[in-house]
Design a protein around this motif. Structure first.
Motif, mmCIF file in Angstrom:
data_model
loop_
_atom_site.group_PDB
_atom_site.id
_atom_site.type_symbol
_atom_site.label_atom_id
_atom_site.label_comp_id
_atom_site.label_asym_id
_atom_site.label_seq_id
_atom_site.Cartn_x
_atom_site.Cartn_y
_atom_site.Cartn_z
ATOM 1 N N ARG A 49 0.830 -1.211 0.000
ATOM 2 C CA ARG A 49 0.000 0.000 0.000
ATOM 3 C C ARG A 49 0.867 1.265 0.000
ATOM 4 O O ARG A 49 0.449 2.301 -0.505
ATOM 5 C CB ARG A 49 -0.950 -0.009 1.203
ATOM 6 C CG ARG A 49 -2.079 -1.048 1.039
ATOM 7 C CD ARG A 49 -2.961 -1.130 2.259
ATOM 8 N NE ARG A 49 -3.650 0.113 2.524
ATOM 9 C CZ ARG A 49 -4.737 0.533 1.883
ATOM 10 N NH1 ARG A 49 -5.260 -0.218 0.946
ATOM 11 N NH2 ARG A 49 -5.294 1.679 2.174
ATOM 12 N N ALA A 52 1.816 1.657 -3.519
ATOM 13 C CA ALA A 52 0.665 2.171 -4.283
ATOM 14 C C ALA A 52 0.388 3.636 -3.964
ATOM 15 O O ALA A 52 -0.222 4.337 -4.771
ATOM 16 C CB ALA A 52 -0.568 1.331 -3.967
ATOM 17 N N PHE A 54 -1.248 4.503 -1.013
ATOM 18 C CA PHE A 54 -2.392 4.586 -0.095
ATOM 19 C C PHE A 54 -1.942 4.834 1.344
ATOM 20 O O PHE A 54 -2.724 5.272 2.169
ATOM 21 C CB PHE A 54 -3.230 3.305 -0.153
ATOM 22 C CG PHE A 54 -3.833 3.057 -1.499
ATOM 23 C CD1 PHE A 54 -4.460 4.090 -2.191
ATOM 24 C CD2 PHE A 54 -3.774 1.815 -2.090
ATOM 25 C CE1 PHE A 54 -5.007 3.885 -3.441
ATOM 26 C CE2 PHE A 54 -4.316 1.598 -3.343
ATOM 27 C CZ PHE A 54 -4.931 2.628 -4.011
ATOM 28 N N GLU A 55 -0.715 4.500 1.647
ATOM 29 C CA GLU A 55 -0.133 4.811 2.961
ATOM 30 C C GLU A 55 1.161 5.564 2.704
ATOM 31 O O GLU A 55 1.876 5.262 1.745
ATOM 32 C CB GLU A 55 0.196 3.530 3.751
ATOM 33 C CG GLU A 55 -0.938 2.545 3.904
ATOM 34 C CD GLU A 55 -2.009 3.000 4.884
ATOM 35 O OE1 GLU A 55 -1.802 4.020 5.566
ATOM 36 O OE2 GLU A 55 -3.057 2.340 4.934
ATOM 37 N N PRO A 74 -1.647 8.440 -5.109
ATOM 38 C CA PRO A 74 -1.811 7.199 -5.893
ATOM 39 C C PRO A 74 -2.128 7.465 -7.366
ATOM 40 O O PRO A 74 -1.672 6.723 -8.236
ATOM 41 C CB PRO A 74 -2.991 6.505 -5.211
ATOM 42 C CG PRO A 74 -3.071 7.073 -3.853
ATOM 43 C CD PRO A 74 -2.524 8.459 -3.925
ATOM 44 N N ASN A 75 -2.924 8.522 -7.632
ATOM 45 C CA ASN A 75 -3.315 8.765 -9.027
ATOM 46 C C ASN A 75 -2.223 9.437 -9.844
ATOM 47 O O ASN A 75 -2.415 9.744 -11.014
ATOM 48 C CB ASN A 75 -4.631 9.569 -9.093
ATOM 49 C CG ASN A 75 -4.553 10.884 -8.356
ATOM 50 O OD1 ASN A 75 -3.547 11.174 -7.712
ATOM 51 N ND2 ASN A 75 -5.590 11.685 -8.448
ATOM 52 N N VAL A 79 0.666 3.317 -11.472
ATOM 53 C CA VAL A 79 0.824 1.970 -10.937
ATOM 54 C C VAL A 79 -0.526 1.271 -11.077
ATOM 55 O O VAL A 79 -1.569 1.885 -10.866
ATOM 56 C CB VAL A 79 1.219 2.062 -9.434
ATOM 57 C CG1 VAL A 79 1.067 0.729 -8.744
ATOM 58 C CG2 VAL A 79 2.648 2.567 -9.303
ATOM 59 N N MET A 81 -3.133 -1.861 -9.917
ATOM 60 C CA MET A 81 -3.308 -2.689 -8.717
ATOM 61 C C MET A 81 -4.541 -3.568 -8.842
ATOM 62 O O MET A 81 -5.578 -3.135 -9.341
ATOM 63 C CB MET A 81 -3.425 -1.792 -7.481
ATOM 64 C CG MET A 81 -3.481 -2.569 -6.189
ATOM 65 S SD MET A 81 -2.952 -1.532 -4.813
ATOM 66 C CE MET A 81 -3.369 -2.547 -3.420
ATOM 67 N N PHE A 83 -7.052 -5.896 -6.458
ATOM 68 C CA PHE A 83 -7.408 -6.033 -5.050
ATOM 69 C C PHE A 83 -7.991 -7.424 -4.773
ATOM 70 O O PHE A 83 -8.556 -8.055 -5.657
ATOM 71 C CB PHE A 83 -8.453 -4.983 -4.665
ATOM 72 C CG PHE A 83 -7.966 -3.566 -4.839
ATOM 73 C CD1 PHE A 83 -7.477 -2.855 -3.760
ATOM 74 C CD2 PHE A 83 -7.976 -2.945 -6.079
ATOM 75 C CE1 PHE A 83 -7.027 -1.551 -3.906
ATOM 76 C CE2 PHE A 83 -7.532 -1.656 -6.243
ATOM 77 C CZ PHE A 83 -7.057 -0.948 -5.162
ATOM 78 N N PHE A 100 -11.759 2.345 -17.824
ATOM 79 C CA PHE A 100 -11.884 3.454 -16.864
ATOM 80 C C PHE A 100 -10.598 4.296 -16.778
ATOM 81 O O PHE A 100 -10.630 5.525 -16.906
ATOM 82 C CB PHE A 100 -12.249 2.904 -15.475
ATOM 83 C CG PHE A 100 -12.513 3.960 -14.444
ATOM 84 C CD1 PHE A 100 -13.792 4.473 -14.265
ATOM 85 C CD2 PHE A 100 -11.492 4.471 -13.654
ATOM 86 C CE1 PHE A 100 -14.041 5.456 -13.323
ATOM 87 C CE2 PHE A 100 -11.732 5.455 -12.703
ATOM 88 C CZ PHE A 100 -13.010 5.937 -12.538
ATOM 89 N N GLY A 101 -9.491 3.619 -16.562
ATOM 90 C CA GLY A 101 -8.207 4.328 -16.408
ATOM 91 C C GLY A 101 -7.823 5.069 -17.683
ATOM 92 O O GLY A 101 -7.230 6.145 -17.629
ATOM 93 N N VAL A 104 -10.003 8.186 -17.900
ATOM 94 C CA VAL A 104 -9.508 9.190 -16.952
ATOM 95 C C VAL A 104 -8.272 9.886 -17.530
ATOM 96 O O VAL A 104 -8.094 11.087 -17.377
ATOM 97 C CB VAL A 104 -9.184 8.530 -15.584
ATOM 98 C CG1 VAL A 104 -8.387 9.466 -14.699
ATOM 99 C CG2 VAL A 104 -10.471 8.109 -14.879
ATOM 100 N N ALA A 149 -6.328 -3.243 -14.532
ATOM 101 C CA ALA A 149 -5.089 -2.723 -13.932
ATOM 102 C C ALA A 149 -3.989 -2.536 -14.974
ATOM 103 O O ALA A 149 -3.208 -1.588 -14.885
ATOM 104 C CB ALA A 149 -4.621 -3.661 -12.824
ATOM 105 N N PRO A 152 -3.954 0.610 -18.682
ATOM 106 C CA PRO A 152 -3.253 1.900 -18.896
ATOM 107 C C PRO A 152 -1.727 1.762 -18.997
ATOM 108 O O PRO A 152 -1.027 2.754 -18.898
ATOM 109 C CB PRO A 152 -3.635 2.716 -17.645
ATOM 110 C CG PRO A 152 -4.712 1.963 -16.954
ATOM 111 C CD PRO A 152 -4.505 0.543 -17.314
#
Lengths: 354, 263
Positions: A49, A52, A54-55, A74-75, A79, A81, A83, A100-101, A104, A149, A152
């Motif tokens: 994480r 990625a 997220f942390e 993250p964005n 990368v 991912m 889940f 989706f990616g 975006v 994942a 992109p």
């Protein structure tokens, strides 16, 4: 040696007073498939994480392709991912999920359609484009999540226990598929799992984690056959641990039960009289004396488990119990509980645990 | 078994009678305006009354703005609380329940004192300002329903993982809320919106004390001065509420189904 593609340097993560990851270091080459293997709470998902985004690490840095991404959102990391819980968007079709990616990122519609079709071919689900996630099985959903994942073209692919929610058969086929896609695309991949078989079967290298640290990083062969610590030896594969006493440190002899075993060159500074933990894999032990096996121990058969192609036998030796596997042969009946037995092994296969 | 079913039907019949007999009686009464025959005269008078059209139109507009305001406040707040501040949930739930405990008259007097023409924020100094204050007041009244509806919707999806999945694919907060979270809780938002609509259409206290030409004060005025028209208005209001409830049911069929429970 060239600079590693992904470099995790002295990373630490604390939540309040609890330190979850301690001084974690790992270099990953471009195109490499590295697994983080460890029990629950060992910090493997936290490291993932942090990669990625997220942390945020409490200390240390993470470098991808020569660029420090430690503080990037993250964005902003490019990368991919996957889940454990699939995390497909329920309101979007399979094609919209995969695209989706790309949407975006502002890719033109025609290019998105082409890439989505390519991804659906790669995961062998070309007919599923218009389905919704709820119309798919767990295995199919996870393949779509994988396609989403990688669509992109991320620099790095992170897989957070992607097979945990699937049944055993699908897990095996999907892990092979993941590995084959990863090799085909040459994408650098980090795979988090607590399943040693999964890690051993598909990784280029494994980082075995415990207590927030990497206990050992190595190829599956090294991890299994030359575990660096007692934890790694115990966690990866089945292991028989025997207590032994060094009788002659210079000659490398150790007394196990009442018999002498030669472990020359493996005692690593142990002194005569020291007690050691010695380990043997079940497949390194034979029932009865066998040619080429220089050591043997005597005991009594305490349990016999018929597992089909294999018979697992437990032999009591002094205060220790040793498990070993023998192939099933229709012509030979399995040994009986209570029989006296001798086990033999090569002292080269015996590991000294530190 | 058969006895149990018999009593179940008896209870069902009693319940249905409890709800439907007053309704049927009101419909019947509303149609007796013309002596000796049933007619829709009361409905024609009510629907043809320019004050009905003006007040109903005003209240519909106020309801729409209230819904927009409620969605803009509640959806991001409920989402953020689920995602990042779950420890605040009990406090926020308590706050959202306050409009059920504090009477509307207290809230509106508070507004009049706080936002009078001599206050630093003189909402009440103009009609538009008062309209705005009324919408804010309605949003407060509808908060318990809107928040609960949205929160229940958010509970059905894995907010954190969906957010992270969208983030890692490059999405910013705006994209995440509008293209991932909102579509997946849209039915819940619509439920909250229709409940808000039903509350606003019939609301009397705030509109009356703020002196706005809303449907609630008009209903009260007609009820106090006429015989058959209030019954017709009650049925019309009832039909609007039922229409809203039916729309919720119809729209819920189009709700995105959870991907975590395949087949």
């Amino acid at each position: 040696m060239a600079d590693p593609f992904l470099s995790i340097q002295h990373v630490r993560k604390s939540f309040g007073a609890t330190t979850v990851v301690e001084d974690f270091n790992l270099d990953v080459e471009r195109g490499e498939f590295v697994s983080f293997l460890g029990p629950s709470g060992c910090g493997k998902t936290t490291v993932l994480r942090m990669v990625a985004g997220f942390e945020e690490p409490s200390a240390g840095k993470i470098v991808v392709g020569g660029k420090d991404i430690t503080r990037l959102k993250p964005n902003q990391r490019n990368v991919g991912m996957v889940f454990q819980a699939y995390a497909l968007f329920p309101n979007l079709t399979v094609a919209q999920n995969i695209g989706f990616g790309l949407k975006v990122a502002g890719m033109p519609r025609a290019d998105i359609d082409a890439r989505v079709a390519e991804m659906l071919d790669i995961i062998k689900l070309p007919q599923m484009a218009d389905r919704y996630p709820y119309q798919l099985s767990g295995g199919q959903q996870q393949r779509i999540a994988l396609a989403r994942a990688i669509a992109p073209k991320p620099k790095l692919l992170l897989l957070d226990e992607p097979l945990s929610a699937l049944d055993a058969k699908v897990r095996v086929s999907l892990r092979e598929e993941i590995r084959s896609i990863q090799k085909k695309l040459g994408i650098t991949t980090i795979f988090v799992t607590h399943d040693q078989e999964e890690a051993l079967s598909i990784s280029d290298r494994i980082a075995v984690m415990y207590g927030g640290k990497a206990e050992q990083v190595g190829t599956p062969f090294e991890i299994y056959n030359r575990p660096a610590t007692k934890f790694v030896a115990n966690f990866v594969g089945t292991l028989n641990v025997l207590e032994g006493k060094v009788t002659d440190a210079a000659a490398g002899t150790v007394q196990v039960n009442s018999e002498q075993v030669s472990l020359k060159g493996k005692l690593n500074g142990s002194k005569s009289g020291d007690t050691l933990s010695l380990a043997l894999r079940p497949e390194a032990i034979s029932l009865g004396r066998q040619p080429g096996r220089d050591s043997s121990l005597s005991g009594e058969i305490s349990e016999v488990h018929f597992l089909g192609s294999v018979i697992r036998v437990r032999v009591g030796i002094g205060g220790n119990t040793v498990s070993l596997d023998t192939f099933n042969s229709p012509a030979t009946p399995p040994p009986a509980v209570g029989e006296k037995a001798e086990i033999s092994f090569s002292s080269d296969d015996m590991l000294v645990l530190h | 078994m058969k006895t149990g079913r018999f009593w179940a039907w008896v209870v069902f019949g009693l319940g249905a009678a409890y709800f439907f007999i007053p309704l049927i009686a009101t419909v019947e009464f509303s149609m007796r305006m013309r002596r000796g025959v049933y007619s829709f005269d009361a409905y024609q008078i009510v629907l043809g009354d320019p004050r009905f059209q003006a007040t109903f139109g005003y209240s519909v507009l106020a309801a729409l703005f209230t819904i927009i305001l409620g969605v803009l406040i509640v959806v991001p707040a409920a989402y953020w609380i689920r995602l990042r501040l779950p420890q605040l949930r009990p406090i926020v739930e308590f706050i959202t329940l306050l409009p059920l405990v504090i009477p509307a008259i207290v809230i509106v007097f508070g507004y009049i004192r706080m936002y009078g023409s001599n206050s630093p924020l003189p909402f009440l100094a103009s009609d538009r300002g008062t309209d705005l204050l009324l919408v804010i007041g309605y949003a407060t009244l509808a908060l318990p329903y809107m928040y609960r509806a949205v929160d229940t919707g958010l509970r059905t999806i894995d907010v954190r993982t969906l957010t992270e999945a969208a983030q890692i694919l490059g999405a910013g907060w705006g994209t995440i809320v509008t293209r991932v979270i909102l579509p997946n809780v849209l039915i819940a938002v619509l439920s909250g919106a229709f409940l808000t609509f039903a509350i606003v259409i019939g609301e009397f206290t705030m509109a009356s004390l703020l002196n706005r030409p809303a449907f609630g004060p008009y209903l009260q005025n007609i009820g106090a001065n006429r015989a058959y028209e209030p019954a017709a208005l009650a049925i019309i209001a009832f039909a609007i509420t039922w229409g809203c409830m039916s729309l919720i049911q119809i729209l819920s069929r189009f709700a995105p189904k959870s991907a975590n429970r395949p087949n």
